[in-house]
Motif scaffolding. Structure first.
Motif, PDB file in Angstrom:
ATOM      1  N   HIS A 233       0.827  -1.215   0.000  1.00 18.42           N
ATOM      2  CA  HIS A 233       0.000   0.000   0.000  1.00 18.42           C
ATOM      3  C   HIS A 233       0.856   1.257   0.000  1.00 18.42           C
ATOM      4  O   HIS A 233       0.485   2.256  -0.599  1.00 18.42           O
ATOM      5  CB  HIS A 233      -0.925  -0.008   1.219  1.00 18.42           C
TER       6      HIS A 233
ATOM      7  N   PHE B 103       0.475   7.407  -6.070  1.00 20.63           N
ATOM      8  CA  PHE B 103      -0.626   8.373  -6.046  1.00 20.63           C
ATOM      9  C   PHE B 103      -0.118   9.779  -5.773  1.00 20.63           C
ATOM     10  O   PHE B 103      -0.565  10.746  -6.392  1.00 20.63           O
ATOM     11  CB  PHE B 103      -1.657   7.972  -4.985  1.00 20.63           C
TER      12      PHE B 103
ATOM     13  N   ARG C 248      -2.320  14.452  -8.525  1.00 21.75           N
ATOM     14  CA  ARG C 248      -2.712  15.802  -8.920  1.00 21.75           C
ATOM     15  C   ARG C 248      -2.746  15.987 -10.434  1.00 21.75           C
ATOM     16  O   ARG C 248      -3.697  16.577 -10.954  1.00 21.75           O
ATOM     17  CB  ARG C 248      -1.774  16.825  -8.280  1.00 21.75           C
TER      18      ARG C 248
ATOM     19  N   ARG D  41     -16.123  19.328 -11.469  1.00 18.83           N
ATOM     20  CA  ARG D  41     -15.294  18.914 -10.334  1.00 18.83           C
ATOM     21  C   ARG D  41     -15.771  17.593  -9.723  1.00 18.83           C
ATOM     22  O   ARG D  41     -14.956  16.740  -9.362  1.00 18.83           O
ATOM     23  CB  ARG D  41     -15.311  20.011  -9.276  1.00 18.83           C
TER      24      ARG D  41
ATOM     25  N   GLN E   6     -10.971   8.811  -8.564  1.00 25.53           N
ATOM     26  CA  GLN E   6     -11.038   7.643  -7.673  1.00 25.53           C
ATOM     27  C   GLN E   6     -11.083   6.353  -8.479  1.00 25.53           C
ATOM     28  O   GLN E   6     -10.369   5.391  -8.192  1.00 25.53           O
ATOM     29  CB  GLN E   6     -12.281   7.751  -6.791  1.00 25.53           C
TER      30      GLN E   6
ATOM     31  N   ARG F 186      -5.580  19.876  -6.456  1.00 30.32           N
ATOM     32  CA  ARG F 186      -5.127  19.442  -5.128  1.00 30.32           C
ATOM     33  C   ARG F 186      -6.306  18.977  -4.280  1.00 30.32           C
ATOM     34  O   ARG F 186      -6.229  17.962  -3.572  1.00 30.32           O
ATOM     35  CB  ARG F 186      -4.406  20.600  -4.423  1.00 30.32           C
ATOM     36  N   ALA F 187      -7.403  19.717  -4.378  1.00 32.24           N
ATOM     37  CA  ALA F 187      -8.595  19.331  -3.603  1.00 32.24           C
ATOM     38  C   ALA F 187      -9.129  17.982  -4.060  1.00 32.24           C
ATOM     39  O   ALA F 187      -9.497  17.127  -3.241  1.00 32.24           O
ATOM     40  CB  ALA F 187      -9.672  20.408  -3.753  1.00 32.24           C
ATOM     41  N   ILE F 188      -9.148  17.772  -5.370  1.00 29.97           N
ATOM     42  CA  ILE F 188      -9.635  16.483  -5.886  1.00 29.97           C
ATOM     43  C   ILE F 188      -8.699  15.359  -5.461  1.00 29.97           C
ATOM     44  O   ILE F 188      -9.139  14.262  -5.077  1.00 29.97           O
ATOM     45  CB  ILE F 188      -9.758  16.543  -7.429  1.00 29.97           C
ATOM     46  N   ALA F 189      -7.398  15.638  -5.519  1.00 31.89           N
ATOM     47  CA  ALA F 189      -6.427  14.610  -5.118  1.00 31.89           C
ATOM     48  C   ALA F 189      -6.568  14.263  -3.640  1.00 31.89           C
ATOM     49  O   ALA F 189      -6.483  13.088  -3.263  1.00 31.89           O
ATOM     50  CB  ALA F 189      -5.012  15.090  -5.427  1.00 31.89           C
TER      51      ALA F 189
ATOM     52  N   GLN G 289      -9.283  14.513  -1.876  1.00 28.23           N
ATOM     53  CA  GLN G 289     -10.531  13.745  -1.757  1.00 28.23           C
ATOM     54  C   GLN G 289     -10.296  12.300  -2.209  1.00 28.23           C
ATOM     55  O   GLN G 289     -10.750  11.346  -1.559  1.00 28.23           O
ATOM     56  CB  GLN G 289     -11.580  14.415  -2.641  1.00 28.23           C
ATOM     57  N   THR G 290      -9.566  12.145  -3.291  1.00 31.55           N
ATOM     58  CA  THR G 290      -9.287  10.799  -3.806  1.00 31.55           C
ATOM     59  C   THR G 290      -8.414  10.015  -2.833  1.00 31.55           C
ATOM     60  O   THR G 290      -8.623   8.818  -2.620  1.00 31.55           O
ATOM     61  CB  THR G 290      -8.576  10.904  -5.170  1.00 31.55           C
ATOM     62  N   ARG G 291      -7.448  10.703  -2.226  1.00 34.33           N
ATOM     63  CA  ARG G 291      -6.557  10.028  -1.273  1.00 34.33           C
ATOM     64  C   ARG G 291      -7.356   9.485  -0.082  1.00 34.33           C
ATOM     65  O   ARG G 291      -7.179   8.337   0.325  1.00 34.33           O
ATOM     66  CB  ARG G 291      -5.481  10.997  -0.776  1.00 34.33           C
TER      67      ARG G 291
ATOM     68  N   TRP H 127     -10.502   8.804  -0.003  1.00 34.10           N
ATOM     69  CA  TRP H 127     -11.393   7.739  -0.459  1.00 34.10           C
ATOM     70  C   TRP H 127     -10.621   6.434  -0.631  1.00 34.10           C
ATOM     71  O   TRP H 127     -11.092   5.366  -0.240  1.00 34.10           O
ATOM     72  CB  TRP H 127     -12.035   8.157  -1.779  1.00 34.10           C
ATOM     73  N   LEU H 128      -9.438   6.541  -1.231  1.00 35.31           N
ATOM     74  CA  LEU H 128      -8.633   5.330  -1.456  1.00 35.31           C
ATOM     75  C   LEU H 128      -8.206   4.706  -0.132  1.00 35.31           C
ATOM     76  O   LEU H 128      -8.153   3.483  -0.006  1.00 35.31           O
ATOM     77  CB  LEU H 128      -7.394   5.664  -2.294  1.00 35.31           C
TER      78      LEU H 128
ATOM     79  N   GLU I 223     -11.127   2.846   0.922  1.00 35.18           N
ATOM     80  CA  GLU I 223     -11.508   1.784  -0.026  1.00 35.18           C
ATOM     81  C   GLU I 223     -10.526   0.621  -0.012  1.00 35.18           C
ATOM     82  O   GLU I 223     -10.927  -0.532  -0.102  1.00 35.18           O
ATOM     83  CB  GLU I 223     -11.582   2.386  -1.433  1.00 35.18           C
ATOM     84  N   LEU I 224      -9.260   0.931   0.097  1.00 35.75           N
ATOM     85  CA  LEU I 224      -8.258  -0.129   0.027  1.00 35.75           C
ATOM     86  C   LEU I 224      -7.968  -0.733   1.389  1.00 35.75           C
ATOM     87  O   LEU I 224      -7.376  -1.801   1.475  1.00 35.75           O
ATOM     88  CB  LEU I 224      -6.953   0.409  -0.581  1.00 35.75           C
TER      89      LEU I 224
ATOM     90  N   GLU J 124      -9.391  -4.379   2.780  1.00 38.81           N
ATOM     91  CA  GLU J 124      -8.856  -5.640   2.261  1.00 38.81           C
ATOM     92  C   GLU J 124      -8.066  -6.379   3.322  1.00 38.81           C
ATOM     93  O   GLU J 124      -7.897  -7.585   3.239  1.00 38.81           O
ATOM     94  CB  GLU J 124      -7.972  -5.375   1.046  1.00 38.81           C
ATOM     95  N   ARG J 125      -7.558  -5.655   4.326  1.00 35.42           N
ATOM     96  CA  ARG J 125      -6.746  -6.330   5.348  1.00 35.42           C
ATOM     97  C   ARG J 125      -7.575  -7.306   6.183  1.00 35.42           C
ATOM     98  O   ARG J 125      -7.199  -8.455   6.315  1.00 35.42           O
ATOM     99  CB  ARG J 125      -6.063  -5.291   6.228  1.00 35.42           C
TER     100      ARG J 125
END
Lengths: 236, 232
Positions: free
Chosen positions: A19, A26, A31, A44, A52, B82-85, B87-89, B91-92, B95-96, B99-100
């Motif tokens: 991970h 990532f 970005r 957006r 995602q 940056r804001a989207i990243a 948010q994605t971070r 979420w990931l 989400e990930l 699995e543990r």
């Protein structure tokens, strides 16, 4: 752009389910991918969802990649952008938004800016400017830069997505013709032709945009302009 | 319009720009970005040298692409990216992460299954052991020392179907029977339905049932060879 040894090491570790290695990937590409999706779609929320989806697919896809493909010629950046682009195209197909005007792209609509006699003024100072992040360049430069970004964003939003993707991948993300063609799944010659047409389309759309900006800007006129031409007038 | 390069007009695709030689303009487009191959470079340079319209096109294209390049690192775009990243971070990370536990469960499940199988096997072995000892009482470990002390003749001969049951082979400390060539004492029980009695002439038939705990069974129908010889 061949993969660096460090990247190759990180990819190998991410392939084994590490991970932290995937997190490093990532941090490097999160970005740019988000910026690409936002520039392309102008939405957006959609850019966030597709970002995602892109990295989730990348996480699963890395483990399924055959080891033969993870060689010195493996381009991680192009691979990630390929996933992101396909996701964006699928999204546009699903939502039948191909060629439609991207209203959300304009920051004029989100209330951050207001217009007056064609000029774009900063309405409120952002948190970054309060901490000195933007003040180094000066508020005037910042306003010009933001205004320019707004105009270019709106012009790109009027183009066909295939053309916008060519311009963004090459001029924003810095991919070479060969890399961008690979991301888009096109032969090099086809990509050159498409970029040439995208350049022409951008030129004309920009002229229209500046012509409108020189008079009183009216969103209704802009919308009617794009809807009349279907947003895909450059591909006729 | 068609020039020496065989280019065709761009009319019908977009507004006519430059001279309209699409092929030459495509070469100029690649030339502008430094991505032209040698043939395209030669075509672009040759065409630009003689076409004033395309020279103007080159300048306007350069300006437009400069604008696009300039906004590549637009502050507002960077902020949104940056804001989207972020948010994605987040979420990931969620989400990930699940699995543990899934992996833990998948690792524990085989262990539990193996443990269950082992326990079932142990129970099965125990049941089989009880059944076996019930069905074949002669295999009781208590008779093993007696078997070792028995002095059986080297050869046996089949004389008659005689069944000897509960034959104790352990000699008593104070034997109540006279010793014979065959140092075996036996006892007949009624549990075996009227078994044929083994006739050992030199053996007095005093029961010794309560004196010996060892149990030994001989294959039915087999009598020692010495007894067979006496019969003869």
């Amino acid at each position: 752009m061949a993969i660096k040894k460090l990247d190759q090491y990180i990819v190998e570790r991410a392939r084994q389910g590490d991970h932290e290695a995937f997190s490093a990937i990532f941090e490097e590409y999160g970005r740019p991918i988000a910026g690409y999706l936002y520039r392309l779609l102008g939405d957006r929320e959609a850019a966030g969802d597709l970002s995602q989806e892109t990295f989730l697919k990348a996480y699963r896809g890395l483990m399924k990649l055959p080891p033969s493909e993870i060689g010195p010629d493996f381009n991680l950046s192009a691979w990630l952008f390929t996933i992101a682009h396909h996701n964006a195209m699928d999204y546009l197909r699903r939502n039948k938004r191909r060629g439609s005007p991207v209203v959300a792209f304009s920051w004029l609509d989100v209330g951050r800016f207001r217009t007056g006699s064609g000029a774009v003024l900063v309405e409120e100072r952002s948190a970054e400017s309060a901490t000195g992040g933007y003040c180094e360049a000066g508020e005037e430069n910042l306003a010009e830069q933001v205004a320019l970004g707004d105009v270019v964003g709106r012009v790109l939003g009027r183009l066909a997505k295939e053309h916008a993707a060519c311009l963004i991948l090459h001029y924003h993300q810095g991919f070479s013709y060969a890399e961008a063609a690979k991301i888009l799944g096109l032969p090099l010659t086809t990509f050159k032709m498409r970029l040439y047409r995208a350049r022409q389309a951008f030129q004309q759309a920009y002229q229209h945009e500046t012509a409108e900006a020189s008079g009183d800007y009216k969103a209704e006129e802009s919308d009617s302009f794009t809807s009349r031409d279907g947003g895909d007038w450059d591909a006729r | 319009m068609q020039d020496r390069w065989g280019g065709r007009s761009a009319a019908g695709t977009l507004d006519n720009v430059g001279c309209g030689n699409e092929r030459a303009q495509m070469a100029i487009s690649s030339y502008l970005d430094g991505e032209a191959d040698p043939a395209e470079r030669a075509m672009a340079e040759w065409h630009l040298a003689e076409c004033r319209a395309c020279n103007g096109l080159l300048a306007s294209w350069g300006q437009a692409t400069g604008l696009v390049r300039q906004t590549a690192h637009d502050v507002e775009l960077e902020r949104i990216a940056r804001a989207i990243a972020d948010q994605t971070r987040n979420w990931l990370a969620v989400e990930l992460q699940p699995e543990r536990p899934v992996l833990k469960r998948s690792q524990r499940s085989p262990g539990l299954a193996l443990g269950g199988i082992a326990a079932a096997f142990a129970v099965l072995v125990a049941i089989l052991g009880v059944c076996f000892s019930t069905a074949f009482p002669g295999s009781d470990l208590r008779s093993a020392p007696a078997a070792s002390t028995a002095t059986l003749p080297a050869t046996v001969a089949v004389v008659s179907p005689v069944t000897v049951n509960n034959l104790s082979t352990q000699l008593p400390a104070t034997p109540s029977v006279a010793r014979s060539s065959l140092s075996l004492s036996y006892a007949n029980t009624k549990a075996y339905n009227e078994p044929a009695k083994a006739e050992l002439p030199s053996l007095k038939t005093t029961p010794v049932l309560n004196q010996y705990s060892g149990v030994f069974s001989i294959t039915p129908g087999v009598v020692p060879a010495t007894q067979a010889a006496e019969r003869d």
